[in-house]
Structure formats: C-alpha cells, structure tokens
Design a protein around this motif. Structure first.
Motif, mmCIF file in Angstrom:
data_model
loop_
_atom_site.group_PDB
_atom_site.id
_atom_site.type_symbol
_atom_site.label_atom_id
_atom_site.label_comp_id
_atom_site.label_asym_id
_atom_site.label_seq_id
_atom_site.Cartn_x
_atom_site.Cartn_y
_atom_site.Cartn_z
ATOM 1 N N GLY A 1 0.169 4.007 1.411
ATOM 2 C CA GLY A 1 -0.030 4.786 2.628
ATOM 3 C C GLY A 1 0.518 4.119 3.880
ATOM 4 O O GLY A 1 0.766 4.792 4.886
ATOM 5 N N ILE A 2 0.706 2.799 3.865
ATOM 6 C CA ILE A 2 1.186 2.085 5.053
ATOM 7 C C ILE A 2 2.700 1.923 4.932
ATOM 8 O O ILE A 2 3.192 1.124 4.141
ATOM 9 C CB ILE A 2 0.461 0.729 5.190
ATOM 10 C CG1 ILE A 2 -1.022 0.995 5.457
ATOM 11 C CG2 ILE A 2 1.096 -0.118 6.290
ATOM 12 C CD1 ILE A 2 -1.862 -0.221 5.715
ATOM 13 N N TYR A 3 3.430 2.685 5.742
ATOM 14 C CA TYR A 3 4.893 2.762 5.656
ATOM 15 C C TYR A 3 5.339 3.063 4.215
ATOM 16 O O TYR A 3 6.456 2.688 3.822
ATOM 17 C CB TYR A 3 5.559 1.465 6.152
ATOM 18 C CG TYR A 3 5.107 1.024 7.534
ATOM 19 C CD1 TYR A 3 5.394 1.796 8.652
ATOM 20 C CD2 TYR A 3 4.393 -0.151 7.711
ATOM 21 C CE1 TYR A 3 4.979 1.404 9.916
ATOM 22 C CE2 TYR A 3 3.986 -0.550 8.981
ATOM 23 C CZ TYR A 3 4.282 0.224 10.064
ATOM 24 O OH TYR A 3 3.873 -0.174 11.311
ATOM 25 N N GLY A 4 4.478 3.696 3.424
ATOM 26 C CA GLY A 4 4.806 4.009 2.039
ATOM 27 C C GLY A 4 5.170 5.473 1.869
ATOM 28 O O GLY A 4 5.438 6.187 2.841
ATOM 29 N N MET A 5 5.173 5.934 0.629
ATOM 30 C CA MET A 5 5.660 7.270 0.309
ATOM 31 C C MET A 5 4.580 8.357 0.390
ATOM 32 O O MET A 5 4.889 9.540 0.254
ATOM 33 C CB MET A 5 6.265 7.280 -1.101
ATOM 34 C CG MET A 5 7.569 6.492 -1.227
ATOM 35 S SD MET A 5 8.924 7.246 -0.274
ATOM 36 C CE MET A 5 9.127 6.044 1.042
ATOM 37 N N ALA A 6 3.314 7.986 0.586
ATOM 38 C CA ALA A 6 2.241 8.980 0.496
ATOM 39 C C ALA A 6 2.446 10.139 1.474
ATOM 40 O O ALA A 6 2.299 11.308 1.111
ATOM 41 C CB ALA A 6 0.887 8.306 0.731
ATOM 42 N N ASP B 1 0.843 -1.187 0.000
ATOM 43 C CA ASP B 1 0.000 0.000 0.000
ATOM 44 C C ASP B 1 0.881 1.240 0.000
ATOM 45 O O ASP B 1 1.964 1.240 0.587
ATOM 46 C CB ASP B 1 -0.901 -0.008 1.239
ATOM 47 C CG ASP B 1 -1.840 1.180 1.266
ATOM 48 O OD1 ASP B 1 -2.387 1.532 0.211
ATOM 49 O OD2 ASP B 1 -2.020 1.773 2.351
ATOM 50 N N SER C 1 6.078 -1.687 12.932
ATOM 51 C CA SER C 1 7.354 -1.892 12.253
ATOM 52 C C SER C 1 8.455 -2.012 13.303
ATOM 53 O O SER C 1 8.525 -1.205 14.229
ATOM 54 C CB SER C 1 7.647 -0.713 11.318
ATOM 55 O OG SER C 1 9.010 -0.759 10.914
#
Lengths: 246, 246
Positions: A84-89, A82, A132
């Motif tokens: 938004g989950i630990y991602g770049m969003a 995703d 995490s």
C-alpha cells in the motif's frame, strides 16, 4: 467471486515475509510482479506460475492481473515492502473499475521505513513523515512544499526513492530545503538494499547527507527530528518515557 | 555477547507475524511485554517463559528486559505493530546505556498504518504523515503544529492514539485544525482492532470524523489528501500512474 490479492513481500521477501503473505502466495494460481520482485520469490515457490513485467509497466501489470482474476484464476500481485505504500494496491483498485467486480484483498508487508529504521536503531519512535523524492508522478514543487512543512513541524523524515542517475541532484536539493529549518549536525542515516544481499547502513549528519554520492534508488534515508541522537552508533529518537521520569 | 531482541508482532500477532519475529520468539529464553500483547502470543508459544507488566510501566519493562539479557538470558521484548513506531525499540536503546554492553536487534512488524490502510483500501499510496494525538509525552502545541503542517502540505495523515476517555475531545480538536486547510468532504476512514477479534472499519468524511464518538485508543484514523477518493467503498489515494497515461 474471483479473487485478487495485492501482497507486500517486505524488504527482501525472505524472513520479513508475513505468514499471511506466504499463505496468499501459496493459495494463488498466478503471481504477477515486477521482474526484480518475482526474482526474490521464484526459488521459494518453485511450482507457482509467475509472470513478470518491467519497470514503468505498472498499468500493464495491473491490467494483466485484474484480467487474470476476472477470467477465473486466483491471482496475486506482489510488491516489495508494503503493497500500500508507494505500492500497487491503489492502482489495482483504480484499474479494477474497468472490469466486472472481483474480490480484492490487500496484504500488508514491512515497508522500507520500518525495515530501515530497525537496521539504524529506532529513529521513527516519534511522529514522522514519509516523502518520495521521485518527481515522475508528483510535481517537484509539491515535494519541496512537503519537505519544508515536515522540517518546520519537526517531523522525523523518511525519504523513499532519494536519488537516481537521472535525478542525481535531488537529494542535495532536498537537504538544502531541510537545512533551512534544521541544523547541519542533525543526525541522519540511510540503509541500502534493506533485507537483501549487500545490505549496508550509514549514520551521518544532515550536512554530510547533502553531499553524499553513495545514496541510490535502493536506499531509504532517515532524517532525525530535534530529539534524535546517536546512542552507541544507533540512530534513536526518544519517545520521552525516560524524560517524563526525570 | 548477551542478546536482546525488540520484536514487532504486527497488528494482531497472528497471520501478520513475520518469519523473523516468530524465529526470534522461538530462540529467546524470556519474553517480556505489556500484558495485552503477551496475551496475544501466550497460546502460540505455550512453553516460553513470559513476563508481562501493566500500562505506563514502559521504563520498568525495558529495565527488566535489559537486566535479564545482561544476566545471560536471551531476551525478547514484544510490541504490538512495529517495534520502532511508537514502540519500545527507542527506550530499550536508552535504558541499555546504563548497563554493560549487550547485542540489541530490532525486528520490525506491520505497523497500524500499513495494517489499517490495507483494510480500508490503499490510502497511503502517496506521501503521508504519522501523528500520535496522545499528549502524555508530547506537548499538545507541538501536535497541533504537526497537524497544521501536514494538512497544509497535503500529506495523507494517519493518526495513532486518536482518542481516549481522558482526552475525549482531541480528535475533534485535531479535525478542526485539519478543516482549516482541507474540505469537510475529504474522504477519511478508521479501523478498530486491526487484525484482532472485533475488527471493524468505517469510511466517512472529515466533517463526520470530527463528530465521531466511536473512535477509541484501539483505532487508527486515516485522512485523505486532495487526490484521495472512494472507489467501490474503498479509500484510495492514486499514485498517478493512470493519470500519467491520460
């Protein structure tokens, strides 16, 4: 207005890609991402301009993408799982503050919690916490506090970034915290390389997980709650429908 | 072996459907689901045999699907969002225990946590807890314990089933528990009808959320952690990349 899309590719960027993600890639002039994620989609979109940057280059990557969008290129940033989950969003929204306004859209993807749970059975059918174990950006004390709280309140727990070469003992330390509140026979499981070549999954007890050397950064770990059990080798947390009928 | 697939349709069963979910529907002889979810896919797969059952008929629905698979029909059970997060995957594994062995596959979908977060911005970029406020299958005391633990350990919190007509005061009671550990100005948001007709989203403070009458069972609620902030009207929890560089 200039457009920037932050796209979650799902676990392997293959069959778990959504139609919205595919369309967003197809309608972009430029795709930006971490080298390993660009490699996952390179062959599927052979005519697209793509730029990849290395590990720990998250801020550079997001600046590059925002600047491309500001300059008039319809741009997409791709993330594994995703966006938004630990991602770049989140970082894209932060970086974009320094530039003229652009239109940002986040396209969600199947995160490792959902993708890994589907491989193991149905461990997340009840309240759960996602943590995490990487302390690169979060103090270890805060991670410990969250592990303790999640174990004491009987959440199913899903661990991202559970173990790396430089942090080889973190999974063991995390399990020791969980073992203070949970039984050593608590059913657990992990999945490596979800949706990618070499996908493997293992079901084991919390005591066994503590001493497991097989877990790495491409692994997602699941720790059951008080209800979680094994049914024909699958990790299942009953939601309670059957129990209500009894 | 006879095959049963449990499919997550994503928030609206439209653009957020994965390729794997679409293929699984297409390769099934019979699709089983809750009436409202069958309605979402009826037009997209006009030639498929579909059977729908009403609310609170979860066990009947799963038995029907397992029996169809056992009898030789390739069968799919469809769920809104992800099939494993408060979905039917767990119950299918439980019910299947009573029948001859079948091959069960879980196909994940975009859950409301990911779909709703994408609409609001990027609230889940850090550790988070997912909690259902429905006490139909979980004692309210356990829900309270989880809310308290999640607030005290500074998780971002995502609430499913936040409010129904028969449980009109549960969101208020939940917010009161969170307010014991979190400031009243904590940034929050909610999204109604994610990915469906009538999708709306609202950003507000935890104090305002407490008294909000607009939230219903088709709403997913997000409560920020200590880092969560508003950036141009978007709810963003920084992961810490920029802060590391400072």
């Amino acid at each position: 207005m200039q457009k920037l899309t932050v796209i979650g590719l799902g676990p392997g960027a293959g069959l778990d890609l959504t139609l919205r993600a595919r369309e967003a890639i197809e309608s972009s002039d430029l795709i930006v991402g971490y080298t390993a994620y660009i490699a996952l989609i390179r062959d599927a979109f052979p005519h697209k301009e793509m730029v990849s940057t290395g590990m720990k280059k998250e801020v550079d990557r997001c600046r590059l993408a925002v600047e491309a969008a500001v300059s008039g290129k319809t741009t997409a940033v791709v993330c594994s799982g995703d966006s938004g989950i630990y991602g770049m969003a989140g970082l894209i929204y932060e970086v974009a503050q320094d530039y003229p306004p652009i239109d940002i859209e986040v396209v969600p993807g199947i995160t490792a919690a959902c993708g890994g749970a589907a491989v193991l059975g149905a461990p997340l059918t009840h309240d759960f916490a996602v943590i995490s174990l990487s302390d690169l950006l979060t103090p270890w004390e805060k991670i410990e506090r969250r592990l303790r709280a999640a174990a004491e309140a009987d959440f199913v727990i899903c661990l991202y970034n559970p173990r790396s070469r430089s942090r080889a003992d973190m999974l063991r330390r995390a399990c020791d915290i969980l073992l203070a509140a949970k039984g050593g026979d608590t059913p657990c499981g992990y999945v490596k390389n979800i949706g990618r070549e070499g996908q493997t999954s293992v079901v084991l007890s919390l005591s066994q997980l503590r001493d497991c050397e097989d877990v790495d950064m491409f692994t997602t770990v699941f720790i059951g709650n008080e209800q979680t059990k094994l049914l024909n080798g699958k990790l299942v947390t009953p939601r309670g429908y059957l129990q209500r009928e009894e």
